[in-house]
Design a protein around this motif. Structure first.
Motif, PDB file in Angstrom:
ATOM      1  N   UNK A  67      -1.815   2.993 -14.880  1.00 47.41           N
ATOM      2  CA  UNK A  67      -0.371   2.794 -14.744  1.00 47.41           C
ATOM      3  C   UNK A  67      -0.085   1.714 -13.704  1.00 47.41           C
ATOM      4  N   UNK A  68       0.981   0.960 -13.926  1.00 47.36           N
ATOM      5  CA  UNK A  68       1.370  -0.142 -13.035  1.00 47.36           C
ATOM      6  C   UNK A  68       1.717   0.379 -11.638  1.00 47.36           C
ATOM      7  N   UNK A  69       2.326   1.543 -11.564  1.00 48.31           N
ATOM      8  CA  UNK A  69       2.665   2.123 -10.255  1.00 48.31           C
ATOM      9  C   UNK A  69       1.434   2.396  -9.410  1.00 48.31           C
ATOM     10  N   UNK A  70       0.379   2.873 -10.039  1.00 46.85           N
ATOM     11  CA  UNK A  70      -0.873   3.125  -9.312  1.00 46.85           C
ATOM     12  C   UNK A  70      -1.504   1.798  -8.883  1.00 46.85           C
ATOM     13  N   UNK A  71      -1.453   0.798  -9.770  1.00 45.09           N
ATOM     14  CA  UNK A  71      -1.982  -0.518  -9.400  1.00 45.09           C
ATOM     15  C   UNK A  71      -1.198  -1.135  -8.244  1.00 45.09           C
ATOM     16  N   UNK A  72       0.127  -0.956  -8.259  1.00 44.33           N
ATOM     17  CA  UNK A  72       0.955  -1.487  -7.175  1.00 44.33           C
ATOM     18  C   UNK A  72       0.599  -0.826  -5.842  1.00 44.33           C
ATOM     19  N   UNK A  73       0.502   0.490  -5.840  1.00 39.27           N
ATOM     20  CA  UNK A  73       0.157   1.209  -4.604  1.00 39.27           C
ATOM     21  C   UNK A  73      -1.266   0.867  -4.153  1.00 39.27           C
ATOM     22  N   UNK A  74      -2.184   0.755  -5.104  1.00 37.80           N
ATOM     23  CA  UNK A  74      -3.565   0.411  -4.754  1.00 37.80           C
ATOM     24  C   UNK A  74      -3.693  -0.989  -4.190  1.00 37.80           C
ATOM     25  N   UNK A  75      -2.978  -1.936  -4.783  1.00 36.77           N
ATOM     26  CA  UNK A  75      -3.045  -3.304  -4.266  1.00 36.77           C
ATOM     27  C   UNK A  75      -2.408  -3.401  -2.880  1.00 36.77           C
ATOM     28  N   UNK A  76      -1.340  -2.647  -2.658  1.00 36.30           N
ATOM     29  CA  UNK A  76      -0.727  -2.632  -1.325  1.00 36.30           C
ATOM     30  C   UNK A  76      -1.691  -2.040  -0.300  1.00 36.30           C
ATOM     31  N   UNK A  77      -2.367  -0.938  -0.680  1.00 39.04           N
ATOM     32  CA  UNK A  77      -3.336  -0.311   0.233  1.00 39.04           C
ATOM     33  C   UNK A  77      -4.508  -1.253   0.505  1.00 39.04           C
ATOM     34  N   UNK A  78      -4.971  -1.956  -0.511  1.00 37.28           N
ATOM     35  CA  UNK A  78      -6.061  -2.908  -0.320  1.00 37.28           C
ATOM     36  C   UNK A  78      -5.640  -4.052   0.604  1.00 37.28           C
ATOM     37  N   UNK A  79      -4.430  -4.553   0.436  1.00 40.28           N
ATOM     38  CA  UNK A  79      -3.928  -5.595   1.326  1.00 40.28           C
ATOM     39  C   UNK A  79      -3.797  -5.110   2.761  1.00 40.28           C
ATOM     40  N   UNK A  80      -3.326  -3.871   2.931  1.00 39.34           N
ATOM     41  CA  UNK A  80      -3.223  -3.309   4.279  1.00 39.34           C
ATOM     42  C   UNK A  80      -4.607  -3.146   4.910  1.00 39.34           C
ATOM     43  N   UNK A  81      -5.597  -2.768   4.104  1.00 40.66           N
ATOM     44  CA  UNK A  81      -6.957  -2.639   4.618  1.00 40.66           C
ATOM     45  C   UNK A  81      -7.515  -3.994   5.057  1.00 40.66           C
ATOM     46  N   UNK A  82      -7.283  -5.030   4.276  1.00 35.47           N
ATOM     47  CA  UNK A  82      -7.759  -6.371   4.640  1.00 35.47           C
ATOM     48  C   UNK A  82      -7.065  -6.850   5.915  1.00 35.47           C
ATOM     49  N   UNK A  83      -5.758  -6.600   6.020  1.00 37.78           N
ATOM     50  CA  UNK A  83      -5.037  -6.990   7.243  1.00 37.78           C
ATOM     51  C   UNK A  83      -5.577  -6.227   8.451  1.00 37.78           C
ATOM     52  N   UNK A  84      -5.902  -4.953   8.262  1.00 40.38           N
ATOM     53  CA  UNK A  84      -6.462  -4.165   9.362  1.00 40.38           C
ATOM     54  C   UNK A  84      -7.822  -4.709   9.776  1.00 40.38           C
ATOM     55  N   UNK A  85      -8.629  -5.145   8.825  1.00 41.89           N
ATOM     56  CA  UNK A  85      -9.927  -5.727   9.173  1.00 41.89           C
ATOM     57  C   UNK A  85      -9.767  -7.048   9.929  1.00 41.89           C
ATOM     58  N   UNK A  86      -8.792  -7.861   9.519  1.00 46.19           N
ATOM     59  CA  UNK A  86      -8.512  -9.087  10.264  1.00 46.19           C
ATOM     60  C   UNK A  86      -8.057  -8.764  11.695  1.00 46.19           C
ATOM     61  N   UNK A  87      -7.201  -7.772  11.826  1.00 45.65           N
ATOM     62  CA  UNK A  87      -6.734  -7.377  13.165  1.00 45.65           C
ATOM     63  C   UNK A  87      -7.885  -6.840  14.005  1.00 45.65           C
ATOM     64  N   UNK A  88      -8.778  -6.077  13.394  1.00 48.79           N
ATOM     65  CA  UNK A  88      -9.934  -5.557  14.123  1.00 48.79           C
ATOM     66  C   UNK A  88     -10.851  -6.690  14.568  1.00 48.79           C
ATOM     67  N   UNK A  89     -11.091  -7.665  13.689  1.00 48.44           N
ATOM     68  CA  UNK A  89     -11.933  -8.805  14.060  1.00 48.44           C
ATOM     69  C   UNK A  89     -11.288  -9.607  15.190  1.00 48.44           C
TER      70      UNK A  89
END
Length: 105
Positions: free
Chosen positions: A39-61
């Motif tokens: 479902x598109x809603x699950x893809x939207x939430x998953x992509x947002x979570x993945x983007x937040x994870x990448x931003x968190x890794x950049x902040x950690x680095x």
């Protein structure tokens, strides 16, 4: 910083609400993937979570790099302070005493 935290919270809440709304009110919005229809809603939430994870890794680095740089600067500062203290102690001991000027007439 408080404003940014609230803004991030509101954006995450909006993404969750839109995802839930899409999933609930438009159940036929499915996209074909190699793992089956999703479902598109699950893809939207998953992509947002993945983007937040990448931003968190950049902040950690960034934070790790900042801590490393600050630690290096603090070590250099402590070394310079100890060198200055050693020079102060060495200069006091190296002042020659002139015997005839030591006594008052």
């Amino acid at each position: 910083m408080i404003v940014l935290n609230w803004l991030a919270f509101l954006i995450a809440l909006a993404v969750a609400a839109v995802s839930w709304g899409l999933y609930t009110y438009q159940p036929e919005l499915l996209l074909g993937t190699p793992w089956g229809p999703v479902h598109v809603g699950i893809l939207l939430a998953g992509s947002f979570a993945l983007g937040a994870l990448v931003m968190a890794l950049y902040a950690l680095a960034w934070w790790v790099g900042l801590r490393r740089t600050l630690g290096r600067r603090w070590r250099e500062l402590r070394q310079v302070r100890s060198e200055v203290e050693n020079l102060k102690r060495a200069q006091v001991q190296e002042i020659p005493v002139i015997p005839d000027r030591d006594q008052q007439p």
